[in-house]
Design a protein around this motif. Sequence first.
Motif, PDB file in Angstrom:
ATOM      1  N   VAL A   4       0.857  -1.178   0.000  1.00  0.00           N
ATOM      2  CA  VAL A   4       0.000   0.000   0.000  1.00  0.00           C
ATOM      3  C   VAL A   4       0.896   1.232   0.000  1.00  0.00           C
ATOM      4  O   VAL A   4       1.665   1.453   0.936  1.00  0.00           O
ATOM      5  N   THR A   5       0.831   2.006  -1.088  1.00  0.00           N
ATOM      6  CA  THR A   5       1.702   3.175  -1.190  1.00  0.00           C
ATOM      7  C   THR A   5       1.050   4.399  -0.556  1.00  0.00           C
ATOM      8  O   THR A   5      -0.155   4.408  -0.281  1.00  0.00           O
ATOM      9  N   ASP A   6       1.867   5.411  -0.330  1.00  0.00           N
ATOM     10  CA  ASP A   6       1.401   6.683   0.229  1.00  0.00           C
ATOM     11  C   ASP A   6       0.629   6.467   1.524  1.00  0.00           C
ATOM     12  O   ASP A   6      -0.513   6.880   1.680  1.00  0.00           O
ATOM     13  N   SER A   7       1.289   5.789   2.436  1.00  0.00           N
ATOM     14  CA  SER A   7       0.653   5.458   3.717  1.00  0.00           C
ATOM     15  C   SER A   7       1.681   5.498   4.835  1.00  0.00           C
ATOM     16  O   SER A   7       2.882   5.326   4.612  1.00  0.00           O
ATOM     17  N   LEU A   8       1.183   5.747   6.034  1.00  0.00           N
ATOM     18  CA  LEU A   8       2.004   5.671   7.235  1.00  0.00           C
ATOM     19  C   LEU A   8       1.338   4.722   8.222  1.00  0.00           C
ATOM     20  O   LEU A   8       0.153   4.856   8.523  1.00  0.00           O
ATOM     21  N   ILE A  22       6.232   3.282  10.028  1.00  0.00           N
ATOM     22  CA  ILE A  22       6.761   2.993   8.693  1.00  0.00           C
ATOM     23  C   ILE A  22       5.986   3.831   7.686  1.00  0.00           C
ATOM     24  O   ILE A  22       4.751   3.904   7.759  1.00  0.00           O
ATOM     25  N   VAL A  23       6.691   4.473   6.759  1.00  0.00           N
ATOM     26  CA  VAL A  23       6.023   5.320   5.777  1.00  0.00           C
ATOM     27  C   VAL A  23       6.495   4.979   4.377  1.00  0.00           C
ATOM     28  O   VAL A  23       7.653   4.606   4.165  1.00  0.00           O
ATOM     29  N   ASP A  24       5.569   5.082   3.431  1.00  0.00           N
ATOM     30  CA  ASP A  24       5.875   4.947   2.001  1.00  0.00           C
ATOM     31  C   ASP A  24       5.348   6.180   1.283  1.00  0.00           C
ATOM     32  O   ASP A  24       4.196   6.567   1.469  1.00  0.00           O
ATOM     33  N   LEU A  25       6.194   6.802   0.481  1.00  0.00           N
ATOM     34  CA  LEU A  25       5.809   7.971  -0.305  1.00  0.00           C
ATOM     35  C   LEU A  25       6.127   7.702  -1.768  1.00  0.00           C
ATOM     36  O   LEU A  25       7.286   7.665  -2.153  1.00  0.00           O
ATOM     37  N   THR A  26       5.094   7.496  -2.562  1.00  0.00           N
ATOM     38  CA  THR A  26       5.297   7.271  -3.994  1.00  0.00           C
ATOM     39  C   THR A  26       4.657   8.408  -4.791  1.00  0.00           C
ATOM     40  O   THR A  26       5.342   9.287  -5.304  1.00  0.00           O
ATOM     41  N   ASN A 163      12.291   7.684  -7.423  1.00  0.00           N
ATOM     42  CA  ASN A 163      10.888   7.544  -7.822  1.00  0.00           C
ATOM     43  C   ASN A 163       9.946   7.453  -6.623  1.00  0.00           C
ATOM     44  O   ASN A 163       8.767   7.774  -6.720  1.00  0.00           O
ATOM     45  N   SER A 164      10.454   6.993  -5.512  1.00  0.00           N
ATOM     46  CA  SER A 164       9.670   6.899  -4.290  1.00  0.00           C
ATOM     47  C   SER A 164      10.626   6.988  -3.101  1.00  0.00           C
ATOM     48  O   SER A 164      11.847   6.851  -3.256  1.00  0.00           O
ATOM     49  N   ALA A 165      10.054   7.225  -1.941  1.00  0.00           N
ATOM     50  CA  ALA A 165      10.846   7.315  -0.713  1.00  0.00           C
ATOM     51  C   ALA A 165      10.140   6.526   0.368  1.00  0.00           C
ATOM     52  O   ALA A 165       8.920   6.345   0.336  1.00  0.00           O
ATOM     53  N   ALA A 166      10.914   6.038   1.328  1.00  0.00           N
ATOM     54  CA  ALA A 166      10.342   5.249   2.408  1.00  0.00           C
ATOM     55  C   ALA A 166      11.199   5.418   3.653  1.00  0.00           C
ATOM     56  O   ALA A 166      12.361   5.838   3.582  1.00  0.00           O
ATOM     57  N   GLY A 167      10.622   5.076   4.789  1.00  0.00           N
ATOM     58  CA  GLY A 167      11.375   5.195   6.024  1.00  0.00           C
ATOM     59  C   GLY A 167      10.746   4.416   7.153  1.00  0.00           C
ATOM     60  O   GLY A 167       9.556   4.062   7.107  1.00  0.00           O
TER      61      GLY A 167
END
Length: 303
Positions: A4-8, A22-26, A163-167
């Motif tokens: 699931v993208t664009d979620s924390l 955990i976060v995903d930023l697409t 293209n995307s970032a995560a952390g």
Amino acid sequence: MTKVTDSLHRFIFENTPVRGNIVDLTNTFQLALNKQHLPAGLKRALGELMAASALLTATLKMNGSLVLQIQGKGLLKLLVVECNSDFGIRATAKWKGDIRDDQTLFDLIEHGQFVITLDPKDGGQTYQGIVPIEGNDISTILENYMLRSEQIDTKIWLCCDGNSAAGMLLQKLPDTMNQVINSQEAIEHDLDAWNRVGHLADTITDDELLHLPTETLIHRLFHEEDVRLFEASNTKFFCSCSRASVANMLRMLGNEEITSVLEEQGKIEVNCDFCNTHYQFDKVDAAQIMASDLTAQSSKKIH
């Protein structure tokens, strides 16, 4: 399982003082930066800083905005990211001269400092902390800041592939009930939990952080721990600029400055650094801005 993208996602380790995000930023990352012409190294750095802003915002009990800035006196002048309480994020960079795509953030910083600003929207007092840049990556800078300025043990993992970032963030909460009781056994248990999950988390790879679904990633890292995962929050690109806010900014410049620009250029043009929206004001627009300023001043004198 699909990522699931664009979620924390927030999570906690049961019966310990350790929590995580955990976060995903697409799409958020792409919408925030694709209209800006950024060198590849700065784009990756901004992606990491965007992920960090969401991770830290999720730890705050505040209705407002968190602003992270890296300021320098070399080629790089400024990296800035703003994240609000609803995980609306925007970011931009300022630099001078030519920057190669293979140059990293730390190739470009000279006499840098890290600035974190908390801006409550409910009338609370704005907080700003400024510290020297200590560390060779953004994660280490933030970990050092949290330990030195907030006295909170924090571990952060960040990555961006352009293209995307995560952390991911882990944090050991202070003043837990077990510690308040002042039980030596409880304190040792807390330390063991913190050290143990930290060692497990250190096995994570950038590829896993960018591409694995959160549930899969947590199971991969912490399958022997009792982890409670909470429902995800959505992240998004959000820029707060508007024609009205730009007009207010021009109003603050004063009539003399506005008139000077109009005489020289015939119009006033303003471009938003964050979303690249272009605003233009002609002489009629400027007259309305100046007239509304005079009206406001008269109203203040009357009251």
